[in-house]
Design a protein around this motif. Structure first.
Motif, PDB file in Angstrom:
ATOM      1  N   LYS A 177     -14.284  41.753   3.400  1.00 30.65           N
ATOM      2  CA  LYS A 177     -13.395  41.534   2.260  1.00 30.65           C
ATOM      3  C   LYS A 177     -12.481  42.748   2.065  1.00 30.65           C
ATOM      4  CE  LYS A 177     -16.449  38.454  -0.384  1.00 30.65           C
ATOM      5  NZ  LYS A 177     -15.482  37.355  -0.607  1.00 30.65           N
ATOM      6  N   TYR A 178     -13.057  43.931   2.176  1.00 32.22           N
ATOM      7  CA  TYR A 178     -12.268  45.155   2.048  1.00 32.22           C
ATOM      8  C   TYR A 178     -11.198  45.225   3.141  1.00 32.22           C
ATOM      9  CZ  TYR A 178     -11.115  49.983   3.250  1.00 32.22           C
ATOM     10  OH  TYR A 178     -10.447  51.120   3.613  1.00 32.22           O
ATOM     11  N   ASN A 179     -11.568  44.856   4.343  1.00 29.23           N
ATOM     12  CA  ASN A 179     -10.662  44.952   5.481  1.00 29.23           C
ATOM     13  C   ASN A 179      -9.438  44.066   5.298  1.00 29.23           C
ATOM     14  OD1 ASN A 179     -10.257  46.307   7.926  1.00 29.23           O
ATOM     15  ND2 ASN A 179     -10.913  44.545   9.125  1.00 29.23           N
ATOM     16  N   ARG A 180      -9.599  42.978   4.558  1.00 25.57           N
ATOM     17  CA  ARG A 180      -8.476  42.076   4.312  1.00 25.57           C
ATOM     18  C   ARG A 180      -7.583  42.559   3.169  1.00 25.57           C
ATOM     19  NH1 ARG A 180     -12.521  38.090   5.555  1.00 25.57           N
ATOM     20  NH2 ARG A 180     -13.061  37.891   3.343  1.00 25.57           N
ATOM     21  N   SER A 181      -8.134  43.366   2.282  1.00 24.38           N
ATOM     22  CA  SER A 181      -7.377  43.767   1.099  1.00 24.38           C
ATOM     23  C   SER A 181      -6.861  45.206   1.148  1.00 24.38           C
ATOM     24  CB  SER A 181      -8.238  43.596  -0.162  1.00 24.38           C
ATOM     25  OG  SER A 181      -9.391  44.420  -0.107  1.00 24.38           O
ATOM     26  N   ARG A 182      -7.417  46.010   2.052  1.00 24.99           N
ATOM     27  CA  ARG A 182      -6.997  47.416   2.086  1.00 24.99           C
ATOM     28  C   ARG A 182      -5.601  47.560   2.664  1.00 24.99           C
ATOM     29  NH1 ARG A 182      -9.112  50.163   6.768  1.00 24.99           N
ATOM     30  NH2 ARG A 182      -8.882  48.822   8.593  1.00 24.99           N
ATOM     31  N   LYS A 183      -4.997  48.710   2.434  1.00 20.34           N
ATOM     32  CA  LYS A 183      -3.655  48.996   2.917  1.00 20.34           C
ATOM     33  C   LYS A 183      -3.742  49.650   4.295  1.00 20.34           C
ATOM     34  CE  LYS A 183       0.723  50.977   1.269  1.00 20.34           C
ATOM     35  NZ  LYS A 183       1.367  51.709   0.146  1.00 20.34           N
ATOM     36  N   SER A 184      -2.935  49.193   5.220  1.00 24.92           N
ATOM     37  CA  SER A 184      -2.948  49.753   6.567  1.00 24.92           C
ATOM     38  C   SER A 184      -2.373  51.169   6.575  1.00 24.92           C
ATOM     39  CB  SER A 184      -2.153  48.866   7.521  1.00 24.92           C
ATOM     40  OG  SER A 184      -2.045  49.470   8.804  1.00 24.92           O
ATOM     41  N   THR A 185      -2.972  52.016   7.377  1.00 21.03           N
ATOM     42  CA  THR A 185      -2.475  53.396   7.528  1.00 21.03           C
ATOM     43  C   THR A 185      -1.459  53.513   8.662  1.00 21.03           C
ATOM     44  OG1 THR A 185      -4.382  53.875   8.953  1.00 21.03           O
ATOM     45  CG2 THR A 185      -4.585  54.462   6.626  1.00 21.03           C
ATOM     46  N   ASP A 186      -1.248  52.429   9.394  1.00 22.62           N
ATOM     47  CA  ASP A 186      -0.399  52.494  10.590  1.00 22.62           C
ATOM     48  C   ASP A 186       1.045  52.890  10.258  1.00 22.62           C
ATOM     49  OD1 ASP A 186      -2.564  51.807  12.103  1.00 22.62           O
ATOM     50  OD2 ASP A 186      -2.016  49.693  12.318  1.00 22.62           O
ATOM     51  N   GLU A 187       1.593  52.296   9.198  1.00 22.88           N
ATOM     52  CA  GLU A 187       2.998  52.571   8.861  1.00 22.88           C
ATOM     53  C   GLU A 187       3.187  54.025   8.432  1.00 22.88           C
ATOM     54  OE1 GLU A 187       6.496  51.115   5.735  1.00 22.88           O
ATOM     55  OE2 GLU A 187       4.601  50.011   5.870  1.00 22.88           O
ATOM     56  N   ALA A 188       2.304  54.519   7.567  1.00 24.11           N
ATOM     57  CA  ALA A 188       2.418  55.908   7.095  1.00 24.11           C
ATOM     58  C   ALA A 188       2.233  56.888   8.249  1.00 24.11           C
ATOM     59  CB  ALA A 188       1.389  56.170   6.006  1.00 24.11           C
ATOM     60  N   SER A 189       1.323  56.586   9.158  1.00 26.43           N
ATOM     61  CA  SER A 189       1.089  57.451  10.313  1.00 26.43           C
ATOM     62  C   SER A 189       2.295  57.437  11.254  1.00 26.43           C
ATOM     63  CB  SER A 189      -0.167  56.988  11.058  1.00 26.43           C
ATOM     64  OG  SER A 189      -0.368  57.733  12.232  1.00 26.43           O
ATOM     65  N   ALA A 190       2.878  56.262  11.466  1.00 22.63           N
ATOM     66  CA  ALA A 190       4.042  56.139  12.363  1.00 22.63           C
ATOM     67  C   ALA A 190       5.232  56.929  11.830  1.00 22.63           C
ATOM     68  CB  ALA A 190       4.415  54.667  12.533  1.00 22.63           C
TER      69      ALA A 190
END
Length: 265
Positions: A235-248
Motif C-alpha cells: 500500500k505504501y509503495n503505491r502511495s509514496r512519492k518517487s525519488t527518481d525525478e528529484a535524483s535525476a
C-alpha cells in the motif's frame, strides 16, 4: 621643441602605466592561480560525493539506503503490538525477540500536529492532578463494541525511523550545507530530502490506515500470530512519492555544470 618633449613624456608615462597595470594583472593571476586550483580540487571532491550518492540509483536503491523496509516493519509491528494488547491481551504474549526489536530498532521519530496534541502536553500542577487514576474508569469492562470503537481511533505516537535513516539524512545535510557547491545544486539536494521526509510520513499514514482493517483481517489469535507487514508495504509503495525525478534533477545539474558529456565526447 619643448612641446615635443612634453608630448613624449606624456606618451612615456602612459605606456609605463599600461605596462604596470598589465604586470599587476599578470602577477595577480600568477599569485592566485594556485589558490584557485586548490579550491577547484576541493570542489571537485564535493561533486564526487554528490555523484557517489546519486549516480545510477533508483527508488529501490534509495529504499535500501534509507532503510525504509525496516522502518515499515518497525512501525507496523508497533501497531500490531498495540492491537494484540487491546484485543488479545490474555491470549497472546509478544515474543522477546519482537519486543527487543521494538525497543532497539528506532532512533527517533517524526511527529505531526495531531499526534503532538494527542500524546504530548505541557505539564502543569493542574495537568498532573488530572492524571490521578479513576479506578471506576480503569476497571470498566471493555465490551467488543467499546474495544472496536477504541481501536478505530488508533494513532501512532509518531513515525519512527532507524539509525541508518538518520545517518543517511545527516550525510545529505552535510552535502547540502557545503559552501563549495552551487546554490542551485544544494537547493536540489534539499528538494530530494523533502521527498524522503514526505515518504517517511507516508509510512506512518499507511500503517494507521492499515490499522483500521486489522479487526477484519486478523479477528482471531491464530491469524494475528502470522502477521506480516508486507501488505502494508505494498500500500505504501503505491502511495509514496518517487525519488527518481528529484535524483535525476541533481545528476542533470552536475552533468551540465561540469560539462561531463562534452568532456567524454
Amino acid at each position: 621643441m619643448e612641446d615635443a618633449k612634453n608630448f613624449f613624456n606624456i606618451v612615456f608615462f602612459i605606456i609605463m602605466s599600461v605596462i604596470a597595470i598589465l604586470s599587476y594583472i599578470q602577477a595577480r593571476k600568477t599569485l592566485f592561480s594556485p589558490i584557485k586550483t586548490e579550491i577547484f580540487k576541493v570542489q571537485i571532491e564535493e561533486f564526487k560525493s554528490v555523484l557517489a550518492f546519486f549516480n545510477k540509483r533508483n527508488s529501490t536503491d534509495f529504499d535500501n539506503d534509507f532503510d525504509f523496509h525496516k522502518i515499515m516493519e518497525l512501525n507496523a509491528l508497533r501497531m500490531q503490538n498495540e492491537y494484540v494488547k487491546l484485543f488479545f491481551k490474555d491470549k497472546i504474549t509478544p515474543s522477546e525477540k519482537m519486543l527487543e526489536f521494538l525497543e532497539t530498532a528506532g532512533c527517533g521519530m517524526i511527529i505531526n500536529q495531531e499526534q503532538a496534541s494527542k500524546f504530548f502536553e505541557v505539564v502543569t500542577p493542574e495537568t498532573e492532578a488530572s492524571k490521578v487514576p479513576n479506578k471506576a474508569v480503569e476497571e470498566e469492562e471493555l465490551t467488543p463494541a467499546i474495544t472496536l470503537a477504541k481501536w478505530n481511533k488508533f494513532m501512532l505516537p509518531g513515525t519512527e525511523y532507524t539509525r541508518k535513516f538518520h545517518e543517511r539524512m545527516e550525510e545529505l545535510t552535510k552535502l547540502a550545507a557545503s559552501p563549495l557547491l552551487p546554490k542551485e545544486l544544494t537547493d536540489l539536494i534539499y528538494e530530494f530530502m523533502g521527498v524522503i521526509h514526505e515518504n517517511l510520513g507516508t509510512v506512518g499514514k499507511e500503517v494507521e490506515l492499515a490499522a483500521k482493517s486489522m479487526p477484519e483481517q486478523f479477528p482471531t489469535p491464530r491469524e494475528i500470530v502470522n502477521f506480516n507487514p508486507h501488505w502494508i508495504w505494498n500500500k505504501y509503495n503505491r502511495s509514496r512519492k518517487s525519488t527518481d525525478e528529484a535524483s535525476a534533477k541533481i545528476l542533470t545539474f552536475v552533468n551540465q555544470h561540469l560539462k561531463i558529456n562534452e568532456i567524454m565526447s
